[in-house]
Design a protein around this motif. Structure first.
Motif, PDB file in Angstrom:
ATOM      1  N   VAL A 139       0.833  -1.204   0.000  1.00  0.00           N
ATOM      2  CA  VAL A 139       0.000   0.000   0.000  1.00  0.00           C
ATOM      3  C   VAL A 139       0.867   1.253   0.000  1.00  0.00           C
ATOM      4  O   VAL A 139       0.590   2.219  -0.730  1.00  0.00           O
ATOM      5  CB  VAL A 139      -0.954  -0.019   1.220  1.00  0.00           C
ATOM      6  N   LEU A 142       2.263   1.848  -3.492  1.00  0.00           N
ATOM      7  CA  LEU A 142       1.235   2.356  -4.408  1.00  0.00           C
ATOM      8  C   LEU A 142       0.919   3.820  -4.123  1.00  0.00           C
ATOM      9  O   LEU A 142       0.774   4.630  -5.057  1.00  0.00           O
ATOM     10  CB  LEU A 142      -0.022   1.502  -4.288  1.00  0.00           C
ATOM     11  N   TRP A 148      -3.224   8.145  -2.816  1.00  0.00           N
ATOM     12  CA  TRP A 148      -4.061   7.277  -1.988  1.00  0.00           C
ATOM     13  C   TRP A 148      -5.381   6.918  -2.646  1.00  0.00           C
ATOM     14  O   TRP A 148      -5.891   5.809  -2.463  1.00  0.00           O
ATOM     15  CB  TRP A 148      -4.275   7.901  -0.609  1.00  0.00           C
ATOM     16  N   THR A 151      -4.768   4.249  -5.172  1.00  0.00           N
ATOM     17  CA  THR A 151      -4.421   3.029  -4.440  1.00  0.00           C
ATOM     18  C   THR A 151      -5.681   2.316  -3.969  1.00  0.00           C
ATOM     19  O   THR A 151      -5.784   1.083  -4.058  1.00  0.00           O
ATOM     20  CB  THR A 151      -3.529   3.371  -3.235  1.00  0.00           C
TER      21      THR A 151
END
Length: 377
Positions: A139, A142, A148, A151
């Protein structure tokens, strides 16, 4: 692997995503972090219903839908332009947590395999111990490259394409071994109320301690005088310790789970006491705590299965998990208040007291289980 994906997209997600969200949106940190507490509360409220659905229809469809629910929540989260929409996304993620995390999985395995579910539970909790180890770097990578929101979208697609199809492929249809036990009639549950109450309390205290350490360990160690780098380094000991204790449990399957419970709570209490009272032994204390906490997940699945019928196990897993989940949701707020009011020493003293209480409760449970086994059937 499916458990790692669902845990990584729900319970463990905010550890690496909250910072970028706060920076991008300007929303208050207590609301962003509080979204996880909201999702855990939703999961707590829905857990008994999940157990009833699994008892009546089997866990195949329930577990398959968990990935779709978390994916839908992540999609809504990616599109959030207001705080209210963001919180709604975490309500949906909470639905997915109720459908797909340990309680639902354990109940599903109990429904399918009855008393033979123990080995599957042990193996799955061993592999799931790597959830944060694998999900956090993925995470974070990414977020660094695509942000975010994107992601969330990528993770949602990954869940939608893997969780539902693979659960539907891997799990058989129906209720498995429960089909012969008329589980739809759930009015009478044949388990000693004292044993049920002790199990629920022991699991709830363990969940509160685990959540407090997960959220506040770095702050607590800094409050004891350690630097940020040292605190993070000590925290890195927890993961390997948890997985290591689960590996050892694989070789101790013949031992009654109540003794594993005693080992778990004793290691947790010893570890916390060392951290609180012997600063020079902090590393050893965290290794012991991590080992005990690693066994806790296995105990949650195996101990009720050993003390009740498979039918009761499936029906009660959700109800038993509700106090634990509520405790987990409230712990960050209560822990923050205690840290501000009493300092790191006060928080650690409170956690040590809860851990010692849990040792006493497990000792009481062993007495009850021993007496019950000696009664003529």
């Amino acid at each position: 692997m499916l458990q790692i994906l669902v845990w990584g997209g729900s319970f463990f997600l905010m550890a690496v995503m909250a910072g970028p969200i706060i920076k991008d949106t300007g929303w208050a940190s207590q609301w962003v972090y509080g979204a996880l507490s909201l999702s855990i509360l939703v999961s707590a409220l829905l857990a008994p219903l999940t157990s009833r659905l699994i008892a009546r229809h089997g866990g195949r469809g329930v577990l398959a839908s968990s990935g779709l629910a978390v994916a839908a929540g992540l999609g809504l989260m990616a599109a959030s332009t207001t705080l209210a929409m963001f919180l709604l996304a975490w309500v949906v993620i909470g639905l997915g947590m109720a459908l797909g995390l340990y309680e639902a999985l354990f109940a599903s395995l109990g429904a399918l395999y009855g008393e033979r579910a123990g080995s599957a539970i042990t193996g799955i909790t061993l592999i799931s111990g790597f959830a944060s180890t694998l999900a956090w770097p993925l995470v974070a990578l990414l977020i660094e490259h695509i942000g975010w929101r994107a992601t969330c979208q990528v993770y949602a697609v990954l869940l939608a394409l893997t969780v539902a199809p693979l659960y539907l492929w891997a799990l058989p249809r129906g209720r498995g071994s429960l089909a012969k036990q008329q589980t739809a009639v759930a009015a009478v549950v044949a388990i000693d109320r004292r044993i049920y109450g002790l199990l629920t309390t022991i699991f709830a205290l363990g969940a509160v301690i685990m959540t407090a350490i997960s959220v506040q360990l770095v702050s607590l160690l800094q409050g004891l005088g350690y630097s940020l780098a040292a605190a993070i380094g000590f925290g890195a000991l927890l993961g390997p310790s948890q997985v290591g204790s689960r590996v050892l449990q694989v070789f101790a399957r013949k031992r009654h789970p109540v003794w594993t419970a005693l080992i778990s709570v004793t290691l947790v209490a010893m570890g916390l006491l060392l951290v609180a009272l012997a600063p020079g032994a902090t590393a050893l204390g965290l290794v012991l705590y991590g080992a005990g906490n690693g066994l806790r997940a296995i105990v949650r699945g195996l101990l009720p299965l050993a003390l009740m019928s498979p039918a009761d196990y499936v029906l009660l897993m959700g109800r038993m998990s509700r106090p634990s989940l509520i405790g987990q949701a409230l712990t960050p707020l209560a822990g923050g208040f205690l840290l501000q009011a009493l300092g790191a020493g006060g928080v650690l003293a409170t956690l040590c007291s809860l851990a010692l209480l849990n040792v006493l409760l497990v000792g009481w449970l062993i007495r009850l289980v021993s007496h019950a086994s000696q009664r003529p059937s």
